[in-house]
Design a protein around this motif. Structure first.
Motif, short mmCIF file in Angstrom:
data_model
loop_
_atom_site.label_atom_id
_atom_site.label_comp_id
_atom_site.label_asym_id
_atom_site.label_seq_id
_atom_site.Cartn_x
_atom_site.Cartn_y
_atom_site.Cartn_z
N GLU A 52 -33.97 -19.78 -44.61
CA GLU A 52 -33.57 -18.50 -44.03
C GLU A 52 -32.28 -18.07 -44.70
N LEU A 53 -32.34 -16.97 -45.42
CA LEU A 53 -31.19 -16.48 -46.14
C LEU A 53 -30.27 -15.70 -45.21
N PRO A 54 -28.97 -15.83 -45.41
CA PRO A 54 -28.05 -15.07 -44.56
C PRO A 54 -28.06 -13.59 -44.94
N SER A 55 -27.78 -12.75 -43.97
CA SER A 55 -27.71 -11.32 -44.27
C SER A 55 -26.29 -10.99 -44.72
N THR A 56 -26.19 -9.95 -45.55
CA THR A 56 -24.91 -9.57 -46.11
C THR A 56 -24.77 -8.05 -46.10
N SER A 57 -23.55 -7.60 -46.17
CA SER A 57 -23.31 -6.16 -46.18
C SER A 57 -23.07 -5.65 -47.60
N ALA A 58 -23.23 -6.53 -48.58
CA ALA A 58 -23.00 -6.12 -49.97
C ALA A 58 -24.08 -5.14 -50.41
N ALA A 59 -23.69 -4.22 -51.26
CA ALA A 59 -24.64 -3.23 -51.76
C ALA A 59 -25.59 -3.89 -52.74
N LYS A 60 -26.81 -3.38 -52.76
CA LYS A 60 -27.80 -3.91 -53.69
C LYS A 60 -27.44 -3.45 -55.09
N VAL A 61 -27.75 -4.32 -56.06
CA VAL A 61 -27.53 -3.97 -57.45
C VAL A 61 -28.60 -2.94 -57.83
N SER A 62 -28.15 -1.83 -58.36
CA SER A 62 -29.10 -0.77 -58.70
C SER A 62 -29.92 -1.16 -59.92
N GLN A 63 -31.21 -0.92 -59.83
CA GLN A 63 -32.10 -1.19 -60.94
C GLN A 63 -32.14 0.03 -61.84
N PRO A 64 -32.24 -0.16 -63.14
CA PRO A 64 -32.29 0.99 -64.03
C PRO A 64 -33.57 1.80 -63.78
N LYS A 65 -33.40 3.09 -63.71
CA LYS A 65 -34.55 3.95 -63.47
C LYS A 65 -35.44 4.02 -64.70
N LYS A 66 -34.82 4.05 -65.87
CA LYS A 66 -35.57 4.11 -67.11
C LYS A 66 -35.18 2.92 -67.97
N PRO A 67 -36.07 2.48 -68.85
CA PRO A 67 -35.70 1.37 -69.73
C PRO A 67 -34.59 1.80 -70.69
N MET A 68 -33.78 0.83 -71.08
CA MET A 68 -32.67 1.09 -72.00
C MET A 68 -33.22 1.01 -73.42
N ILE A 69 -33.37 2.18 -74.05
CA ILE A 69 -33.92 2.25 -75.40
C ILE A 69 -32.90 2.92 -76.31
N VAL A 70 -32.57 2.23 -77.40
CA VAL A 70 -31.69 2.78 -78.43
C VAL A 70 -32.58 3.04 -79.64
N SER A 71 -32.57 4.29 -80.12
CA SER A 71 -33.46 4.68 -81.21
C SER A 71 -32.67 5.15 -82.42
N LEU A 72 -33.15 4.78 -83.59
CA LEU A 72 -32.62 5.28 -84.85
C LEU A 72 -33.71 6.16 -85.44
N ALA A 73 -33.48 7.47 -85.42
CA ALA A 73 -34.49 8.42 -85.86
C ALA A 73 -34.58 8.43 -87.38
N GLY A 74 -35.61 9.12 -87.88
CA GLY A 74 -35.86 9.19 -89.31
C GLY A 74 -34.75 9.92 -90.07
N ASP A 75 -34.04 10.84 -89.39
CA ASP A 75 -32.95 11.57 -90.05
C ASP A 75 -31.62 10.84 -89.94
N GLY A 76 -31.60 9.65 -89.32
CA GLY A 76 -30.37 8.87 -89.21
C GLY A 76 -29.62 9.09 -87.90
N SER A 77 -30.11 9.98 -87.04
CA SER A 77 -29.44 10.19 -85.76
C SER A 77 -29.77 9.06 -84.80
N ILE A 78 -28.83 8.80 -83.90
CA ILE A 78 -28.94 7.69 -82.95
C ILE A 78 -29.09 8.26 -81.55
N TYR A 79 -30.01 7.68 -80.78
CA TYR A 79 -30.26 8.13 -79.41
C TYR A 79 -30.17 6.94 -78.47
#
Length: 151
Positions: A52-79
């Motif tokens: 039985e886990l104890p209850s806590t008042s700590a806030a939940k760690v937020s999960q990322p809504k979208k995956p973390m994607i870093v892109s290098l485009a064909g023209d050299g721009s970074i997203y």
């Protein structure tokens, strides 16, 4: 240990000699029984001890809504996701996202027409920002990966 009756063709003198073969049938039977026991008990070990886990008042760690994607485009721009960033603002942007969303896997996509060194530079900058888990993304071949050319 078994004994074999040998016939050396010398008339009535029959001699007994030991069988020098190893009978592995009992060992195989024991191994199969042990295998079945482990197969039955393994799922029970995964469940663990009920706690039985104890209850806590700590806030939940937020999960990322979208995956973390870093892109290098064909023209050299970074997203970062869909937002365009410069080489100088890439690391601060990733640090800010890591502080708000927590540590997650960063997926790096690089255009196939960009040099390998540029993709490695992006990987180094992602590592500088504090992310420990980095994965490279690729596009699977449409023809199932078969090599060669069709005539």
């Amino acid at each position: 240990m078994g004994m074999a009756l040998g016939n050396n063709g010398g008339g009535g003198d029959d001699e007994y000699r030991p069988i020098s073969e190893i009978n592995i049938t009992p060992m195989v039977d024991v191994m199969l029984v042990l295998l079945i026991i482990f197969m039955v008990t393994a799922p029970l070990l995964v469940a663990g001890v009920p706690v039985e886990l104890p209850s806590t008042s700590a806030a939940k760690v937020s999960q990322p809504k979208k995956p973390m994607i870093v892109s290098l485009a064909g023209d050299g721009s970074i997203y970062v996701r869909e937002e365009q960033v410069t080489e100088d603002t890439l690391v601060p942007t990733l640090i800010a996202l890591r502080q708000t969303e927590g540590d997650t896997v960063v997926y790096v996509r690089g255009d196939k027409n960009r040099p390998y060194g540029e993709v490695m530079e992006i990987l180094g900058r992602v590592g500088e920002s504090g992310y420990a888990r980095v994965s490279l993304l690729s596009q699977p071949k449409a023809n199932g990966g078969a090599a060669g050319h069709s005539p």
